[in-house]
Design a protein around this motif. Structure first.
Motif, PDB file in Angstrom:
ATOM      1  N   GLU A  14       0.810  -1.211   0.000  1.00  0.00           N
ATOM      2  CA  GLU A  14       0.000   0.000   0.000  1.00  0.00           C
ATOM      3  C   GLU A  14       0.848   1.269   0.000  1.00  0.00           C
ATOM      4  OE1 GLU A  14      -2.738  -0.145   3.221  1.00  0.00           O
ATOM      5  OE2 GLU A  14      -4.068  -1.596   2.241  1.00  0.00           O
ATOM      6  N   HIS A  15       2.100   1.183   0.451  1.00  0.00           N
ATOM      7  CA  HIS A  15       2.933   2.381   0.569  1.00  0.00           C
ATOM      8  C   HIS A  15       4.233   2.265  -0.206  1.00  0.00           C
ATOM      9  CE1 HIS A  15       0.310   2.389   4.167  1.00  0.00           C
ATOM     10  NE2 HIS A  15       0.262   3.673   3.955  1.00  0.00           N
ATOM     11  N   LYS A  16       4.262   1.382  -1.206  1.00  0.00           N
ATOM     12  CA  LYS A  16       5.492   1.215  -1.962  1.00  0.00           C
ATOM     13  C   LYS A  16       5.796   2.436  -2.831  1.00  0.00           C
ATOM     14  CE  LYS A  16       3.336  -1.317  -5.830  1.00  0.00           C
ATOM     15  NZ  LYS A  16       3.350  -2.587  -6.592  1.00  0.00           N
ATOM     16  N   GLY A  17       4.787   3.252  -3.095  1.00  0.00           N
ATOM     17  CA  GLY A  17       5.039   4.469  -3.848  1.00  0.00           C
ATOM     18  C   GLY A  17       5.987   5.398  -3.120  1.00  0.00           C
ATOM     19  N   ALA A  18       5.808   5.526  -1.796  1.00  0.00           N
ATOM     20  CA  ALA A  18       6.655   6.419  -0.999  1.00  0.00           C
ATOM     21  C   ALA A  18       7.973   5.775  -0.615  1.00  0.00           C
ATOM     22  CB  ALA A  18       5.903   6.860   0.256  1.00  0.00           C
ATOM     23  N   PHE A  19       7.955   4.465  -0.386  1.00  0.00           N
ATOM     24  CA  PHE A  19       9.146   3.800   0.140  1.00  0.00           C
ATOM     25  C   PHE A  19       9.943   3.023  -0.906  1.00  0.00           C
ATOM     26  CE2 PHE A  19       6.489   4.456   3.858  1.00  0.00           C
ATOM     27  CZ  PHE A  19       7.407   4.924   4.781  1.00  0.00           C
ATOM     28  N   PHE A  20       9.407   2.880  -2.121  1.00  0.00           N
ATOM     29  CA  PHE A  20      10.158   2.162  -3.150  1.00  0.00           C
ATOM     30  C   PHE A  20      10.157   2.897  -4.486  1.00  0.00           C
ATOM     31  CE2 PHE A  20      10.340  -1.055  -6.575  1.00  0.00           C
ATOM     32  CZ  PHE A  20      11.632  -1.511  -6.340  1.00  0.00           C
ATOM     33  N   LEU A  21       8.964   3.167  -5.027  1.00  0.00           N
ATOM     34  CA  LEU A  21       8.900   3.774  -6.355  1.00  0.00           C
ATOM     35  C   LEU A  21       9.468   5.191  -6.351  1.00  0.00           C
ATOM     36  CD1 LEU A  21       5.373   2.545  -7.505  1.00  0.00           C
ATOM     37  CD2 LEU A  21       7.618   1.539  -7.981  1.00  0.00           C
ATOM     38  N   ALA A  70      21.142  12.657   3.139  1.00  0.00           N
ATOM     39  CA  ALA A  70      19.988  13.054   2.327  1.00  0.00           C
ATOM     40  C   ALA A  70      18.899  11.988   2.366  1.00  0.00           C
ATOM     41  CB  ALA A  70      20.428  13.316   0.885  1.00  0.00           C
ATOM     42  N   TRP A  71      19.288  10.720   2.262  1.00  0.00           N
ATOM     43  CA  TRP A  71      18.302   9.644   2.330  1.00  0.00           C
ATOM     44  C   TRP A  71      17.664   9.574   3.712  1.00  0.00           C
ATOM     45  CZ3 TRP A  71      16.042   7.738  -1.637  1.00  0.00           C
ATOM     46  CH2 TRP A  71      16.703   7.571  -2.848  1.00  0.00           C
ATOM     47  N   SER A  72      18.424   9.863   4.764  1.00  0.00           N
ATOM     48  CA  SER A  72      17.851   9.825   6.117  1.00  0.00           C
ATOM     49  C   SER A  72      16.805  10.913   6.291  1.00  0.00           C
ATOM     50  CB  SER A  72      18.966   9.981   7.163  1.00  0.00           C
ATOM     51  OG  SER A  72      19.562  11.267   7.095  1.00  0.00           O
ATOM     52  N   LEU A  73      17.028  12.083   5.700  1.00  0.00           N
ATOM     53  CA  LEU A  73      16.017  13.147   5.757  1.00  0.00           C
ATOM     54  C   LEU A  73      14.745  12.717   5.030  1.00  0.00           C
ATOM     55  CD1 LEU A  73      18.127  16.399   5.162  1.00  0.00           C
ATOM     56  CD2 LEU A  73      17.226  15.517   7.320  1.00  0.00           C
ATOM     57  N   TYR A  74      14.927  12.118   3.859  1.00  0.00           N
ATOM     58  CA  TYR A  74      13.762  11.630   3.106  1.00  0.00           C
ATOM     59  C   TYR A  74      13.006  10.588   3.915  1.00  0.00           C
ATOM     60  CZ  TYR A  74      11.019   9.228  -0.463  1.00  0.00           C
ATOM     61  OH  TYR A  74       9.991   8.656  -1.168  1.00  0.00           O
ATOM     62  N   LEU A  79       8.436   8.565   6.956  1.00  0.00           N
ATOM     63  CA  LEU A  79       7.930   7.786   8.081  1.00  0.00           C
ATOM     64  C   LEU A  79       6.942   8.586   8.918  1.00  0.00           C
ATOM     65  CD1 LEU A  79      11.038   5.806   9.407  1.00  0.00           C
ATOM     66  CD2 LEU A  79       8.991   4.887   8.309  1.00  0.00           C
ATOM     67  N   PHE A  80       7.191   9.886   9.072  1.00  0.00           N
ATOM     68  CA  PHE A  80       6.252  10.709   9.838  1.00  0.00           C
ATOM     69  C   PHE A  80       4.878  10.719   9.169  1.00  0.00           C
ATOM     70  CE2 PHE A  80       4.140  14.823  10.314  1.00  0.00           C
ATOM     71  CZ  PHE A  80       3.913  14.827  11.690  1.00  0.00           C
ATOM     72  N   PHE A  81       4.860  10.951   7.862  1.00  0.00           N
ATOM     73  CA  PHE A  81       3.572  11.003   7.167  1.00  0.00           C
ATOM     74  C   PHE A  81       2.944   9.611   7.066  1.00  0.00           C
ATOM     75  CE2 PHE A  81       5.147  15.144   5.836  1.00  0.00           C
ATOM     76  CZ  PHE A  81       3.997  15.909   5.922  1.00  0.00           C
ATOM     77  N   TYR A  82       3.770   8.578   7.022  1.00  0.00           N
ATOM     78  CA  TYR A  82       3.214   7.227   7.033  1.00  0.00           C
ATOM     79  C   TYR A  82       2.492   6.959   8.350  1.00  0.00           C
ATOM     80  CZ  TYR A  82       3.058   2.230   7.916  1.00  0.00           C
ATOM     81  OH  TYR A  82       2.643   0.971   8.268  1.00  0.00           O
ATOM     82  N   CYS A  83       3.131   7.293   9.473  1.00  0.00           N
ATOM     83  CA  CYS A  83       2.503   7.060  10.777  1.00  0.00           C
ATOM     84  C   CYS A  83       1.269   7.940  10.963  1.00  0.00           C
ATOM     85  CB  CYS A  83       3.505   7.323  11.902  1.00  0.00           C
ATOM     86  SG  CYS A  83       4.859   6.129  11.977  1.00  0.00           S
ATOM     87  N   ALA A  84       1.328   9.156  10.436  1.00  0.00           N
ATOM     88  CA  ALA A  84       0.206  10.074  10.595  1.00  0.00           C
ATOM     89  C   ALA A  84      -0.951   9.761   9.665  1.00  0.00           C
ATOM     90  CB  ALA A  84       0.670  11.512  10.355  1.00  0.00           C
ATOM     91  N   ASP A  85      -0.712   8.947   8.654  1.00  0.00           N
ATOM     92  CA  ASP A  85      -1.765   8.657   7.681  1.00  0.00           C
ATOM     93  C   ASP A  85      -2.066   7.162   7.574  1.00  0.00           C
ATOM     94  OD1 ASP A  85      -3.496   9.640   5.346  1.00  0.00           O
ATOM     95  OD2 ASP A  85      -2.235   8.135   4.372  1.00  0.00           O
ATOM     96  N   GLY A  86      -1.023   6.325   7.600  1.00  0.00           N
ATOM     97  CA  GLY A  86      -1.209   4.904   7.387  1.00  0.00           C
ATOM     98  C   GLY A  86      -2.002   4.208   8.476  1.00  0.00           C
ATOM     99  N   PHE A  87      -1.913   4.704   9.710  1.00  0.00           N
ATOM    100  CA  PHE A  87      -2.633   4.063  10.804  1.00  0.00           C
ATOM    101  C   PHE A  87      -4.138   4.291  10.715  1.00  0.00           C
ATOM    102  CE2 PHE A  87       1.521   3.510  12.333  1.00  0.00           C
ATOM    103  CZ  PHE A  87       1.507   2.652  13.415  1.00  0.00           C
ATOM    104  N   VAL A 125      14.335   1.696   1.817  1.00  0.00           N
ATOM    105  CA  VAL A 125      14.995   2.972   1.543  1.00  0.00           C
ATOM    106  C   VAL A 125      16.492   2.865   1.796  1.00  0.00           C
ATOM    107  CG1 VAL A 125      15.106   5.413   2.179  1.00  0.00           C
ATOM    108  CG2 VAL A 125      12.897   4.262   2.056  1.00  0.00           C
ATOM    109  N   PHE A 126      16.878   2.160   2.862  1.00  0.00           N
ATOM    110  CA  PHE A 126      18.301   1.994   3.148  1.00  0.00           C
ATOM    111  C   PHE A 126      18.982   1.197   2.038  1.00  0.00           C
ATOM    112  CE2 PHE A 126      21.794  -0.444   5.122  1.00  0.00           C
ATOM    113  CZ  PHE A 126      22.597   0.621   5.509  1.00  0.00           C
TER     114      PHE A 126
END
Length: 305
Positions: A14-21, A70-74, A79-87, A125-126
């Motif tokens: 459901e969230h591969k767009g943000a974390f993979f694509l 840079a990747w850690s900032l992304y 992750l913040f928006f995932y927790c605020a929306d995915g739950f 992401v890592f």
């Protein structure tokens, strides 16, 4: 266990767009810009190859660290928006009715989301961050090859640098996920209760709590309370003297004024782990589980009614 694994797999789908694509697209753009810079003459390969030789590959080390930052900032923002929306996503797509028909508790559903947020989602992401390091690896060796300074020993040196920096980035990622676990759980718990409004509430919550202490117990202002000082400590990014000292020496070395020892990933990782307040991490894990449990009980009772 299979149900829990399936729940985590669902989170990735459901969230591969943000974390993979999305990261794959960024990586493709980075690769394209790198190739374009060298093919149109924006970067002098002979000069850059000589620079890698003169600066004992410090440029590669600092560049890989820069990509990791840079990747850690992304990842932090995602992750913040995932927790605020995915739950709260189950409420919007009516998937909650499907999961309610299965022998899966609300606590297990929310716990799977939190587990995905600290395992497979940042792991993807890592992995792409490591792939970007391989890209930088190839650029460094290619420029040195064109300049005539590349060798098998140089290839081994670059591989050693890659391993040391990758180890440090991995340790820092694990430390950050453990340190910020209660924050992610709290944001997710708020989202499970009130949905997308968790985003502004989570951002304002520290100020509201500090203001409440200031109003009830007094103080100079809302940002001079025990709550605010604790939040500043608890939200600060874990740091180590080793990395800061090495970066200062590396910046001096690139100017040609001083040599710098090779970066030691084992020593840096050890300092990262030693700098953590493990008591606070333990308390944070308990707090995270409690927050998820309370949110699941609230969700269960609201949905049953």
């Amino acid at each position: 266990m299979k149900a829990f694994t399936a729940l985590m797999h669902r989170e990735f789908i459901e969230h591969k767009g943000a974390f993979f694509l999305g990261p794959m697209l960024l990586l493709a753009v980075l690769f394209g810009l790198t190739i374009l810079a060298f093919t149109v003459g924006r970067v002098d390969v002979h000069l850059s190859g000589a620079l890698f030789t003169v600066a004992p590959l410090i440029i590669y080390e600092m560049g890989f660290f820069g990509l990791g930052f840079a990747w850690s900032l992304y990842l932090a923002v995602t992750l913040f928006f995932y927790c605020a929306d995915g739950f709260a996503a189950d409420k919007r797509n009516n998937a909650m009715l499907f999961w309610k028909s299965m022998p899966v508790t609300d606590f297990k559903i929310l716990l799977s989301k939190l587990t995905a947020a600290v395992t497979i989602l940042p792991g993807v992401v890592f992995g792409l961050a490591l792939l970007s390091g391989v890209l930088l690896f190839g650029v460094a060796f290619a420029t040195m090859s064109i300049n005539g300074t590349a060798s098998v020993g140089t290839l081994g040196a670059i591989a050693g640098i890659y391993g040391n920096v990758a180890l440090t980035l991995f340790t820092a990622l694990i430390a950050a996920l453990l340190w910020y676990l209660p924050v992610m759980a709290l944001v997710g718990a708020i989202a499970a209760a009130i949905g997308r409004w968790a985003i502004p509430i989570a951002l304002l919550l520290p100020t509201l709590i500090s203001t409440l202490e200031w109003v009830t117990l007094g103080g100079l202002h809302p940002f001079a309370t025990n709550t605010w000082r604790f939040l500043q400590y608890r939200l600060a990014v874990p740091q180590t003297d080793y990395v800061d000292t090495w970066f200062a020496a590396a910046e001096t070395a690139t100017s040609g004024r001083l040599g710098v020892p090779r970066f030691d990933g084992v020593a840096a990782s050890g300092e990262v782990l030693a700098s953590l307040d493990w008591t606070q991490i333990g308390i944070g894990i308990v707090f995270a589980l409690a927050a998820i449990y309370l949110a699941s009980e609230y969700r269960r009772r609201v949905n049953d009614n």
